[in-house]
Design a protein around this motif. Sequence first.
Motif, PDB file in Angstrom:
ATOM      1  N   SER A  73       0.828  -1.206   0.000  1.00 18.76           N
ATOM      2  CA  SER A  73       0.000   0.000   0.000  1.00 18.76           C
ATOM      3  C   SER A  73       0.862   1.256   0.000  1.00 18.76           C
ATOM      4  N   PHE A  74       0.267   2.321  -0.519  1.00 14.36           N
ATOM      5  CA  PHE A  74       0.957   3.619  -0.567  1.00 14.36           C
ATOM      6  C   PHE A  74      -0.128   4.695  -0.554  1.00 14.36           C
ATOM      7  N   HIS A  75      -0.814   4.813   0.560  1.00 15.49           N
ATOM      8  CA  HIS A  75      -1.952   5.722   0.667  1.00 15.49           C
ATOM      9  C   HIS A  75      -1.485   7.164   0.810  1.00 15.49           C
ATOM     10  N   LEU A  76      -2.203   8.073   0.193  1.00 21.34           N
ATOM     11  CA  LEU A  76      -1.877   9.506   0.248  1.00 21.34           C
ATOM     12  C   LEU A  76      -2.730  10.170   1.320  1.00 21.34           C
ATOM     13  N   GLN A  77      -2.090  10.980   2.166  1.00 16.46           N
ATOM     14  CA  GLN A  77      -2.822  11.610   3.263  1.00 16.46           C
ATOM     15  C   GLN A  77      -2.461  13.086   3.389  1.00 16.46           C
ATOM     16  N   LYS A  78      -3.406  13.798   3.963  1.00 20.38           N
ATOM     17  CA  LYS A  78      -3.184  15.199   4.311  1.00 20.38           C
ATOM     18  C   LYS A  78      -4.032  15.493   5.528  1.00 20.38           C
ATOM     19  N   SER A  79      -3.528  16.257   6.445  1.00 24.13           N
ATOM     20  CA  SER A  79      -4.228  16.439   7.717  1.00 24.13           C
ATOM     21  C   SER A  79      -5.463  17.323   7.581  1.00 24.13           C
ATOM     22  N   SER A  80      -5.423  18.282   6.666  1.00 22.88           N
ATOM     23  CA  SER A  80      -6.525  19.224   6.544  1.00 22.88           C
ATOM     24  C   SER A  80      -6.690  19.636   5.081  1.00 22.88           C
ATOM     25  N   ALA A  81      -7.818  19.266   4.495  1.00 25.17           N
ATOM     26  CA  ALA A  81      -8.039  19.551   3.078  1.00 25.17           C
ATOM     27  C   ALA A  81      -8.275  21.036   2.830  1.00 25.17           C
ATOM     28  N   GLN A  82      -7.768  21.486   1.675  1.00 26.50           N
ATOM     29  CA  GLN A  82      -8.005  22.853   1.232  1.00 26.50           C
ATOM     30  C   GLN A  82      -8.744  22.816  -0.102  1.00 26.50           C
ATOM     31  N   LEU A  83      -9.472  23.895  -0.380  1.00 24.98           N
ATOM     32  CA  LEU A  83     -10.200  23.959  -1.647  1.00 24.98           C
ATOM     33  C   LEU A  83      -9.272  23.733  -2.832  1.00 24.98           C
ATOM     34  N   SER A  84      -8.054  24.218  -2.732  1.00 23.22           N
ATOM     35  CA  SER A  84      -7.089  24.121  -3.825  1.00 23.22           C
ATOM     36  C   SER A  84      -6.569  22.706  -4.035  1.00 23.22           C
ATOM     37  N   ASP A  85      -6.913  21.792  -3.152  1.00 23.14           N
ATOM     38  CA  ASP A  85      -6.490  20.387  -3.319  1.00 23.14           C
ATOM     39  C   ASP A  85      -7.382  19.628  -4.297  1.00 23.14           C
ATOM     40  N   SER A  86      -8.462  20.240  -4.708  1.00 26.67           N
ATOM     41  CA  SER A  86      -9.357  19.587  -5.659  1.00 26.67           C
ATOM     42  C   SER A  86      -8.614  19.304  -6.960  1.00 26.67           C
ATOM     43  N   ALA A  87      -8.535  18.039  -7.321  1.00 24.99           N
ATOM     44  CA  ALA A  87      -7.753  17.620  -8.487  1.00 24.99           C
ATOM     45  C   ALA A  87      -7.949  16.122  -8.690  1.00 24.99           C
ATOM     46  N   LEU A  88      -7.322  15.617  -9.741  1.00 30.10           N
ATOM     47  CA  LEU A  88      -7.283  14.180 -10.010  1.00 30.10           C
ATOM     48  C   LEU A  88      -5.934  13.655  -9.542  1.00 30.10           C
ATOM     49  N   TYR A  89      -5.953  12.601  -8.735  1.00 28.51           N
ATOM     50  CA  TYR A  89      -4.727  12.059  -8.162  1.00 28.51           C
ATOM     51  C   TYR A  89      -4.499  10.647  -8.683  1.00 28.51           C
ATOM     52  N   TYR A  90      -3.276  10.427  -9.171  1.00 24.76           N
ATOM     53  CA  TYR A  90      -2.909   9.117  -9.699  1.00 24.76           C
ATOM     54  C   TYR A  90      -1.814   8.502  -8.846  1.00 24.76           C
ATOM     55  N   CYS A  91      -2.010   7.257  -8.488  1.00 25.53           N
ATOM     56  CA  CYS A  91      -0.959   6.455  -7.895  1.00 25.53           C
ATOM     57  C   CYS A  91      -0.292   5.673  -9.025  1.00 25.53           C
ATOM     58  N   ALA A  92       1.011   5.493  -8.961  1.00 24.64           N
ATOM     59  CA  ALA A  92       1.715   4.815 -10.047  1.00 24.64           C
ATOM     60  C   ALA A  92       2.858   3.977  -9.497  1.00 24.64           C
ATOM     61  N   LEU A  93       3.222   2.957 -10.262  1.00 25.85           N
ATOM     62  CA  LEU A  93       4.235   1.976  -9.868  1.00 25.85           C
ATOM     63  C   LEU A  93       5.284   1.862 -10.964  1.00 25.85           C
ATOM     64  N   GLN A 106      -6.302   3.917 -11.685  1.00 26.33           N
ATOM     65  CA  GLN A 106      -7.417   4.502 -12.431  1.00 26.33           C
ATOM     66  C   GLN A 106      -7.644   5.973 -12.076  1.00 26.33           C
ATOM     67  N   GLY A 107      -7.008   6.434 -11.033  1.00 22.12           N
ATOM     68  CA  GLY A 107      -7.161   7.818 -10.625  1.00 22.12           C
ATOM     69  C   GLY A 107      -8.301   8.020  -9.644  1.00 22.12           C
ATOM     70  N   THR A 108      -8.106   8.966  -8.723  1.00 24.74           N
ATOM     71  CA  THR A 108      -9.148   9.360  -7.770  1.00 24.74           C
ATOM     72  C   THR A 108      -9.355  10.857  -7.887  1.00 24.74           C
ATOM     73  N   LYS A 109     -10.582  11.217  -8.176  1.00 23.29           N
ATOM     74  CA  LYS A 109     -10.898  12.638  -8.229  1.00 23.29           C
ATOM     75  C   LYS A 109     -11.232  13.116  -6.821  1.00 23.29           C
ATOM     76  N   LEU A 110     -10.494  14.098  -6.345  1.00 24.83           N
ATOM     77  CA  LEU A 110     -10.725  14.668  -5.015  1.00 24.83           C
ATOM     78  C   LEU A 110     -11.438  16.001  -5.187  1.00 24.83           C
ATOM     79  N   SER A 111     -12.606  16.098  -4.567  1.00 28.83           N
ATOM     80  CA  SER A 111     -13.395  17.318  -4.641  1.00 28.83           C
ATOM     81  C   SER A 111     -13.577  17.865  -3.229  1.00 28.83           C
ATOM     82  N   ILE A 112     -13.092  19.076  -2.998  1.00 28.41           N
ATOM     83  CA  ILE A 112     -13.177  19.691  -1.671  1.00 28.41           C
ATOM     84  C   ILE A 112     -14.244  20.775  -1.710  1.00 28.41           C
ATOM     85  N   LYS A 113     -15.201  20.682  -0.791  1.00 28.00           N
ATOM     86  CA  LYS A 113     -16.314  21.631  -0.715  1.00 28.00           C
ATOM     87  C   LYS A 113     -16.092  22.596   0.450  1.00 28.00           C
ATOM     88  N   PRO A 114     -16.586  23.842   0.312  1.00 26.55           N
ATOM     89  CA  PRO A 114     -16.438  24.810   1.417  1.00 26.55           C
ATOM     90  C   PRO A 114     -17.246  24.367   2.640  1.00 26.55           C
TER      91      PRO A 114
END
Lengths: 114, 115
Positions: A73-93, A106-114
Motif C-alpha cells: 500500500s501507498f496511501h496519500l494523506q493530508k491532515s486538513s483539506a483545502q479547496l485548492s487540493d481539488s484535483a485528479l490524483y494518480y498512484c503509479a508503480l 485509475q485515478g481518484t478525483k478529489l473534490s473539496i467543498k467549502p
Amino acid sequence: GDSVTQKEGLVTLTEGLPVMLNCTYQTIYSNAFLFWYVHYLNESPRLLLKSSTDNKRTEHQGFHATLHKSSSSFHLQKSSAQLSDSALYYCALSDLYNQGKLIFGQGTKLSIKP
Amino acid sequence: EAAVTQSPRNKVTVTGGNVTLSCRQTNSHNYMYWYRQDTGHGLRLIHYSYGAGNLQIGDVPDGYKATRTTQEDFFLLLELASPSQTSLYFCASSHSPWTGHSDYTFGSGTRLLVI
C-alpha cells in the motif's frame, strides 16, 4: 503483471477535514518505486511525491505517504483539506518488470467543498 | 526551461480522418510516452520510445501508430480515426527508467474529438 488499484473514483470532502486516498499495488519485484501524481484541471499532471523505502514517510506540499511493502500500500494523506487540493490524483508503480515504465492506477478525483 | 510541448491543444476530426499529434521535449530525456486519459480508466499507455528511431508498443496500441524522429520529437498517428479515440492525450518524457527515478514530465495535453 504489475497493477495499481485506486478503489475510489471520487472522494468528496469538506474543507478542513483529513484526506486519505487509497492505493494498493501488485508486483513481484521488491525494489518497486511508488509515485503519486496530481493533475489539476487544465494543467499537466505532475509528480507530488515518490518512495521506494519501506515504512518511511515521504512528504511534499502538505501531503504525505508511507510505502508499506507488507500490505502493498501507498496511501496519500493530508491532515486538513483545502479547496485548492481539488484535483485528479494518480498512484503509479515503476519496477524492473515493466522496464521502469510507470503503471498508473485509475485515478481518484478529489473534490473539496467549502 | 525544460519542457514537454504538445500540439495541437484541441483537435476535431471526422470518423475515418487522419490525425497527427505532436510532442517535443527539451529535457534531454531519452524516453518518451503517449498516454490517453479517460474517466474510469486513468492514464493508459499507447506507445513509447527509448530514443530516436525506437518504438515500443504500450497497453492500448490498437488504432494508433507512433514515430520518434529525433530525441526531441515523438508523434502519434491516427490514420483512420474512430469515435472511440475521442480522449485527452498526454505526452511525457523521462530519463532512463533503469536509474530507478522514473519521474515523468508531462505535456499539457491534446483534447481530440472524433465525430
